[in-house]
Scaffold this motif. Structure first.
Motif, PDB file in Angstrom:
ATOM      1  N   VAL A 166       0.832  -1.204   0.000  1.00  0.00           N
ATOM      2  CA  VAL A 166       0.000   0.000   0.000  1.00  0.00           C
ATOM      3  C   VAL A 166       0.867   1.254   0.000  1.00  0.00           C
ATOM      4  CG1 VAL A 166      -1.668   1.319   1.362  1.00  0.00           C
ATOM      5  CG2 VAL A 166      -1.983  -1.146   1.071  1.00  0.00           C
ATOM      6  N   LEU A 167       1.959   1.223   0.745  1.00  0.00           N
ATOM      7  CA  LEU A 167       2.862   2.373   0.791  1.00  0.00           C
ATOM      8  C   LEU A 167       3.493   2.650  -0.565  1.00  0.00           C
ATOM      9  CD1 LEU A 167       4.699   1.834   4.217  1.00  0.00           C
ATOM     10  CD2 LEU A 167       2.953   3.531   3.672  1.00  0.00           C
ATOM     11  N   ARG A 201      -6.158   7.427  -0.688  1.00  0.00           N
ATOM     12  CA  ARG A 201      -5.656   7.874   0.612  1.00  0.00           C
ATOM     13  C   ARG A 201      -6.454   7.242   1.763  1.00  0.00           C
ATOM     14  NH1 ARG A 201      -2.440  11.805   2.500  1.00  0.00           N
ATOM     15  NH2 ARG A 201      -2.887  12.699   4.547  1.00  0.00           N
ATOM     16  N   LEU A 260      -5.069   3.872   2.806  1.00  0.00           N
ATOM     17  CA  LEU A 260      -3.811   3.984   3.550  1.00  0.00           C
ATOM     18  C   LEU A 260      -4.014   4.515   4.960  1.00  0.00           C
ATOM     19  CD1 LEU A 260      -0.708   3.853   3.589  1.00  0.00           C
ATOM     20  CD2 LEU A 260      -0.683   6.149   2.597  1.00  0.00           C
TER      21      LEU A 260
END
Length: 394
Positions: A168-169, A338, A341
């Motif tokens: 995810v990063l 976003r 995350l």
């Protein structure tokens, strides 16, 4: 018993039986996601229920609930006898039969092919969260039970969602990431299968059934295994275990059909009573979509075989956040929003890690269920008020 043959056969049969199940509330493109999910047997069932109107849809819900309950009861009995006859750990069969969410995989393929990868990812994360926040929580609240899981199984369970963090990063999930997640899923399930074959005693050995079985499943049915009509039907062939596997596949098909009936009926009811855009409507739909997993967890616990229920929870979460997400990435790249995350993934990690700690403690207590269910409710409120929607899988 050749476990690989069992797994392959189960996968083929279940994939043939599985059909798309549309998310109740996805991220971007939710309504389009639902439309893409329709088709095949599910589309025919939904069309039939729509023609019945709201009253007929309510009847469809009742029929679906009855069929689902009946088939779950039968699946528990069949898997227990198959484990005895095939000398396989019951926990292993539970992982394979109830943990792998084939319908979610088909849905992920349909959504990804329709350029709705975000919705597919949201559904995968939502399924993992609902399995713990609804299914496991309700099982603990309804009937607390002892847990006898090896530490490494608990670690694998908690590690699944955490494994998504570096991906995810990265911002964009690609085919390489998908292959890595699928590889972890195969290794995790394979490790559990092999580990169960090597154990001197099965998972949950402190239950009535567990105390009567060896890791290979044993050969003699314990006295606590109540007789069912099918015992007379199978007759002398019951010791082989294969007739029970065939019956288990039929029961699984019944569960899939009942789930489709429940979903189709719930959508018509929600729309017919004007609830589709309300929190209440989404909550009702979500509860119905998770009813299958709730039954597959609570009923085994009630009947003294919690290894099936916990196998369903652990297998479903691991599959949702690794195998299912991996499948989505095989078709197309995914841009991570976003909200995933900062909120959705952290929520899945928090609830799953807490559930793993409760399982590790050796007993799932009623207050554990209250905490998990409470966190899930908070997640719903924050997601709707702040992010405008909840990615839910059924």
């Amino acid at each position: 018993m050749n476990v690989s043959r069992l797994i392959v056969a189960s996968l083929v049969v279940a994939v043939l039986l599985a059909v798309p199940v549309a998310p109740a509330a996805a991220q971007e493109g939710g309504e389009a996601a639902e439309e893409s999910g329709e088709g095949g047997i599910e589309g025919q069932i939904e069309g039939f229920v729509e023609e019945l109107g709201p009253a007929g849809a309510v009847a469809a819900l009742l029929v679906g609930a009855v069929v689902l309950t009946f088939c779950v009861e039968k699946l528990i009995s069949y898997l227990t006898r198959a484990a005895l006859g095939l000398r396989v750990s019951l926990f292993t069969l539970a992982i394979v039969f109830t943990g792998i969410e084939f319908d979610d995989t088909v849905l992920a393929l349909v959504l990804s092919a329709g350029d709705l990868e975000g919705a597919a990812l949201g559904t995968a994360l939502g399924t993992g969260l609902a399995i713990v926040g609804v299914t496991l929580a309700l099982a603990a609240i309804v009937r607390p039970f002892p847990v006898d899981l090896p530490t490494d199984y608990v670690v694998l369970f908690a590690l699944g969602p955490i494994l998504l963090i570096p991906f995810v990063l990265a911002g964009t999930l690609t085919t390489v990431h998908g292959l890595a997640l699928l590889g972890f899923f195969v290794l995790a399930f394979g490790y559990i299968v092999l580990r169960e074959r090597q154990r001197d005693t099965p998972v949950f050995r402190n239950t009535d059934l567990g105390e009567s079985l060896r890791a290979d499943g044993g050969v003699t049915a314990p006295g606590s295994l109540s007789e069912i009509p099918e015992d007379r039907l199978v007759g002398g062939r019951s010791a082989s275990g294969w007739p029970w596997m065939a019956l288990a596949v039929l029961a699984l098909a019944g569960i899939v059909f009942a789930s489709m009936l429940l979903e189709a009926g719930s959508e018509v009811v929600v729309e017919g009573f004007g609830l589709e855009q309300t929190v209440f409507g989404a909550t009702v739909l979500t509860a119905i979509l998770t009813f299958e997993d709730v039954m597959l967890t609570i009923e085994p616990v009630r009947r003294g075989v919690p290894e099936i229920g916990v196998g369903n929870v652990i297998g479903s979460v691991l599959f949702s956040v690794t195998g299912n997400v991996g499948v989505i990435m095989l078709l197309s790249d995914i841009e991570i929003s976003r909200s995933v995350l900062t909120f959705h993934l952290p929520s899945v990690i928090l609830v799953t890690t807490l559930a793993a700690y409760f399982l590790y403690s050796g007993e799932l207590k009623r207050w554990h269920g209250v905490v998990l269910g409470g966190l899930y409710a908070v997640y719903w409120v924050v997601a709707i008020l702040v992010f405008g929607g909840v990615p839910i899988g059924g």
